[in-house]
Scaffold this active site. Structure first.
Site, PDB file in Angstrom:
ATOM      1  N   HIS A  60       0.827  -1.206   0.000  1.00 49.11           N
ATOM      2  CA  HIS A  60       0.000   0.000   0.000  1.00 49.11           C
ATOM      3  C   HIS A  60       0.861   1.257   0.000  1.00 49.11           C
ATOM      4  O   HIS A  60       0.595   2.227  -0.721  1.00 49.11           O
ATOM      5  CB  HIS A  60      -0.917  -0.033   1.222  1.00 49.11           C
ATOM      6  N   GLU A 104       2.335   1.839  -3.402  1.00 51.84           N
ATOM      7  CA  GLU A 104       1.325   2.399  -4.321  1.00 51.84           C
ATOM      8  C   GLU A 104       1.286   3.922  -4.222  1.00 51.84           C
ATOM      9  O   GLU A 104       1.263   4.626  -5.235  1.00 51.84           O
ATOM     10  CB  GLU A 104      -0.043   1.807  -3.992  1.00 51.84           C
ATOM     11  N   GLU A 159      -3.827   8.379   7.768  1.00 56.56           N
ATOM     12  CA  GLU A 159      -4.838   7.549   7.108  1.00 56.56           C
ATOM     13  C   GLU A 159      -5.137   6.306   7.954  1.00 56.56           C
ATOM     14  O   GLU A 159      -6.297   5.916   8.116  1.00 56.56           O
ATOM     15  CB  GLU A 159      -4.323   7.136   5.731  1.00 56.56           C
TER      16      GLU A 159
END
Length: 427
Positions: A66, A69, A142
């Site tokens: 992640h 990315e 996040e």
């Protein structure tokens, strides 16, 4: 590269496949639609944290796929990738799942210019200590947001209940502590292993031609020898890890997620495709809005219209999930177990099977009316050893005996994830 035509004349769909000289598998799915859609994907997700690359064993911190990315959108020349897309009018995004990372765009015009941007930034990594530190702060925020997200916590509570060792239970984003361990070397280890073009696929659907897609690939992509890689996954126990996982959060009413573990993994190819189709039919037979279970629990006020279910099955894991809101999650859990037991003892209804199988077949064909559905399903299919033009035939091949056997063999290990509101006294 020479493209081969794959066609399913019975449903009127076709695509072109070619192996680019760089090693990339390229699928071009012409569709006369207003929006074209491209997906450039690597078979690398959150479960791929332990592997060997050219004989060297690597263990990545949780959350690297992640994190990588996010980092790929930065460029060494300082240009912002989204600004480049803005000039072509494309809408771009990316996502990381348990078993893949996908970079994508949709656009009505300037398709090939947008495709050049897509292939360019994903094949040009740029990582520094400074930019990694900045991203650690952003993704850390996040992660904290997801820590406060009841749906996210409910879902991973279900996975925690089902799995003792399988890394599918680990949050895709990792934790603040694990991403703090990420360095440029960490990202390059992951990138060089999994972002080689032999491990990737490009799917583009819309008003495109194989010849023009090839020109962009020739312009941007270069061959690089792929490392010898072996993914290492821990052995998973047969039963569930925990039967009940309970949390308290800021929610208006209690929430539940019931997981049903699929112990018959790994599977791939047509065998996996047929199992997915069989699960879809079986779950509809037992729990859809036309099933007695749904009507009974709605009448009793145990569930609301938000009740849903799905099956998720890949090479290394598989599970069915039923979720929703209820003032009595544990009673819903017991009702689900009773419903499964009822069908095991009394058998399934063949007429219901035939009706739902036809409905699911028709639903499957609607996928081909959307360029984004085509591209995303094609990516998933390729990585699972499937072909989306074979989906209709695979669905049609499911028999009543198949779903009966599935019920008998795979609906025995259940877990309940539940979230209750924090009382005023606890605030």
């Amino acid at each position: 590269m020479s493209f081969a035509l794959k066609e399913n004349k019975s449903i009127g769909e076709k695509y072109y496949y070619g192996k680019h000289k760089s090693g990339l598998d390229v699928y071009v799915f012409p569709k006369d639609m207003g929006t074209s859609y491209a997906a450039f994907a690597t078979k690398f997700g959150s479960v791929d944290s332990v592997f060997t690359t050219d004989g060297r064993k690597v263990t990545l911190p949780d959350g690297v796929a992640h994190f990588l990315e996010h980092k790929m959108f930065e460029n060494s020349d300082g240009r912002d990738t989204f600004e480049l897309y803005a000039k072509t009018g494309a809408s771009a995004n990316a996502y990381t799942s348990n078993n893949r990372t996908v970079y994508l765009f949709s656009a009505a015009d300037n398709i090939y210019e947008s495709l050049e941007i897509l292939l360019g930034f994903v094949t040009d990594p740029y990582f520094t200590k400074e930019t990694i530190a900045k991203e650690q702060g952003i993704i850390g925020q996040e992660i904290k947001m997801y820590d406060d997200n009841p749906d996210w916590q409910l879902y991973f509570g279900m996975l925690e209940g089902l799995y003792s060792n399988n890394p599918v239970k680990i949050d895709i984003a990792g934790t603040v502590e694990t991403i703090a361990q990420i360095t440029p070397d960490t990202l390059f280890d992951a990138y060089n292993t999994f972002y080689n073009l032999d491990n990737m696929v490009l799917v583009i659907s819309g008003k495109v031609t194989p010849e023009d897609v090839e020109k962009v690939c020739d312009k941007v992509l270069k061959y690089k020898k792929a490392p010898v890689t072996e993914r290492i996954y821990p052995k998973e126990q047969h039963g569930v890890n925990k039967e009940i996982v309970t949390k308290k959060m800021q929610v208006a009413m209690p929430m539940f997620s019931v997981g049903i573990k699929d112990n018959n993994c790994p599977l791939s190819g047509r065998e996996l495709g047929k199992k997915r189709a069989a699960y879809g039919i079986l779950m509809d037979m037992m729990f859809s809005k036309s099933a007695p279970f749904y009507t009974r629990l709605m009448d009793e006020g145990l569930i609301d219209s938000g009740f849903s279910f799905a099956y998720e099955g890949h090479e290394t894991f598989g599970y069915a999930e039923l979720s929703g809101n209820s003032n009595e999650p544990r009673r819903v859990y017991e009702e689900i177990k009773k419903e499964i037991s009822f069908y095991k003892q009394n058998g399934l209804d063949k007429e219901s099977f035939e009706r739902i199988k036809r409905a699911n077949y028709a639903h499957l064909l609607r996928m081909f009316n959307s360029t984004d559905d085509i591209a995303n399903e094609m990516v998933s299919a390729v990585f699972d050893g499937l072909d989306i033009l074979d989906y209709p035939e695979i669905c049609a091949s499911v028999t009543f005996d198949d779903v009966t056997k599935l019920l008998e063999e795979n609906f025995s290990h259940l877990t309940l994830s539940e979230i209750y509101p924090i009382s005023t006294e606890e605030n």
